[in-house]
Design an enzyme around this catalytic site. Structure first.
Site, PDB file in Angstrom:
ATOM      1  N   GLU A  57      58.218  17.885  55.014  1.00  0.00           N
ATOM      2  CA  GLU A  57      58.922  17.493  53.783  1.00  0.00           C
ATOM      3  C   GLU A  57      60.053  18.469  53.428  1.00  0.00           C
ATOM      4  O   GLU A  57      60.299  18.774  52.264  1.00  0.00           O
ATOM      5  CB  GLU A  57      57.930  17.335  52.633  1.00  0.00           C
ATOM      6  N   GLU A  91      51.211  11.356  56.099  1.00  0.00           N
ATOM      7  CA  GLU A  91      50.567  11.406  54.782  1.00  0.00           C
ATOM      8  C   GLU A  91      50.851  10.110  54.059  1.00  0.00           C
ATOM      9  O   GLU A  91      52.009   9.742  53.866  1.00  0.00           O
ATOM     10  CB  GLU A  91      51.131  12.539  53.919  1.00  0.00           C
TER      11      GLU A  91
END
Length: 339
Positions: A170, A274
């Site tokens: 991320e 995720e």
């Protein structure tokens, strides 16, 4: 939804970090992702030749590599951290509920803290996925972290099992110390840091490690310099392309994962590293089931299965309600999701 700031805890204690991004400038608002992983290409079980940190990106290939399982389908697994239960107890509960093992078990390791010598609770039939925390890039680029990186490479090598490694995930969000926003708005620095880690692991002979490059599904801030593709290290340095995405604002799987899959799915297997359902849980799981089954570039799905995520009152468990569990069980028992 108000954006949460960085929350980093040792994954070995069962706690992970899940960030949320502010609404993007597109019509749909955007949260962020938390941790996940997929089957790698046939060559993923070993790294390529040692590559220097300054090597240019190679030309992309145009074919999709088959999953490491050697058969079509998806590896389905999770990050498991359930209140009041150990990892072993959590795995046993999910085994009873789903009548199967997790094909991927996701763990979080700190950048320079404790690293276990083994993961005895992770079955031999399960693939270990490690989200290894990043760090500010300067301490990597100047060589100051080389000894520690070598040590981690040797420890992961010594586990003597296939490992899916997701480092510095991320990076296109603004909630981690290893983000572009926190490192001079210069994605090229992230690319160079990634290649340095990759080279050191290759030098240490960590051939059991496959590399997952895993941006958030959208960028925060949503500005040209922070586009996710600016952080891509190059095909020679990446085995899987991952993506984090949650339906915080009711997004569909195609909204969350379609752009990444279209951009990279012809070159690398995709892992939904995720994901979880926040709104309309059963409906989201049903739509995810259908979308993944219709998207052969996706090789793995990793659920963020926890009710004790620091900094949020969201319940990400697959059994947060009976309809969600029924929908997830249907997906888990689909032969396509048992690669």
């Amino acid at each position: 939804m108000k954006r949460r700031q960085l929350l980093t805890l040792l994954a070995v204690t069962g706690t992970a970090a899940c960030g949320t991004s502010p609404a993007a400038t597109t019509a749909t608002a955007t949260p962020s992702g938390a941790p996940v992983s997929v089957p790698a290409p046939a060559t993923t079980e070993r790294l390529g030749p040692a590559l220097t940190a300054t090597s240019p990106p190679p030309s992309p290939s145009t074919s999709v590599s088959p999953p490491v399982t050697g058969k079509p389908g998806v590896m389905l697994g999770s990050y498991l951290a359930l209140g009041g239960r150990t990892l072993r107890q959590s795995l046993a509960l999910r085994r009873r509920q789903l009548s199967r093992e997790q094909r991927i078990v996701h763990r979080f390791y700190p950048w320079d803290g404790y690293l276990p010598a083994s993961e005895p609770d992770v079955a031999a039939a399960s693939r270990l996925m490690v989200s290894w925390h990043g760090a500010p890039w300067a301490g990597i680029l100047d060589g100051g972290s080389d000894a520690m990186i070598r040590s981690v490479a040797r420890k992961l090598k010594a586990m003597d099992r296939p490992i899916l490694l997701r480092w510095g995930w991320e990076m296109n969000g603004d909630w981690f110390a290893w983000s572009g926003a926190a490192n001079g708005q210069d994605p090229a620095g992230y690319v160079t840091a990634w290649r340095r880690l990759h080279r050191i692991f290759a030098d240490q002979g960590a051939t059991n490690v496959s590399w997952i490059w895993s941006p958030n599904w959208n960028s925060s801030p949503d500005v040209p310099w922070n586009r996710m593709q600016s952080y891509y290290p190059g095909d020679a340095y990446v085995d899987w392309v991952g993506v984090s995405g949650y339906n915080f604002y009711g997004e569909s799987p195609s909204t969350l994962f379609g752009p990444v899959t279209r951009r990279y799915g012809g070159r690398k297997p995709i892992i939904l590293s995720e994901t979880s359902a926040v709104r309309d849980r059963a409906r989201y799981i049903e739509r995810l089931h259908t979308w993944v089954a219709d998207t052969p570039a996706v090789g793995a799905v990793v659920w963020f299965d926890t009710d004790i995520q620091e900094g949020t009152d969201h319940d990400f468990r697959i059994d947060a309600d009976p309809s969600a569990l029924a929908a997830y069980r249907s997906m888990a028992q689909d032969p396509y999701f048992n690669a």
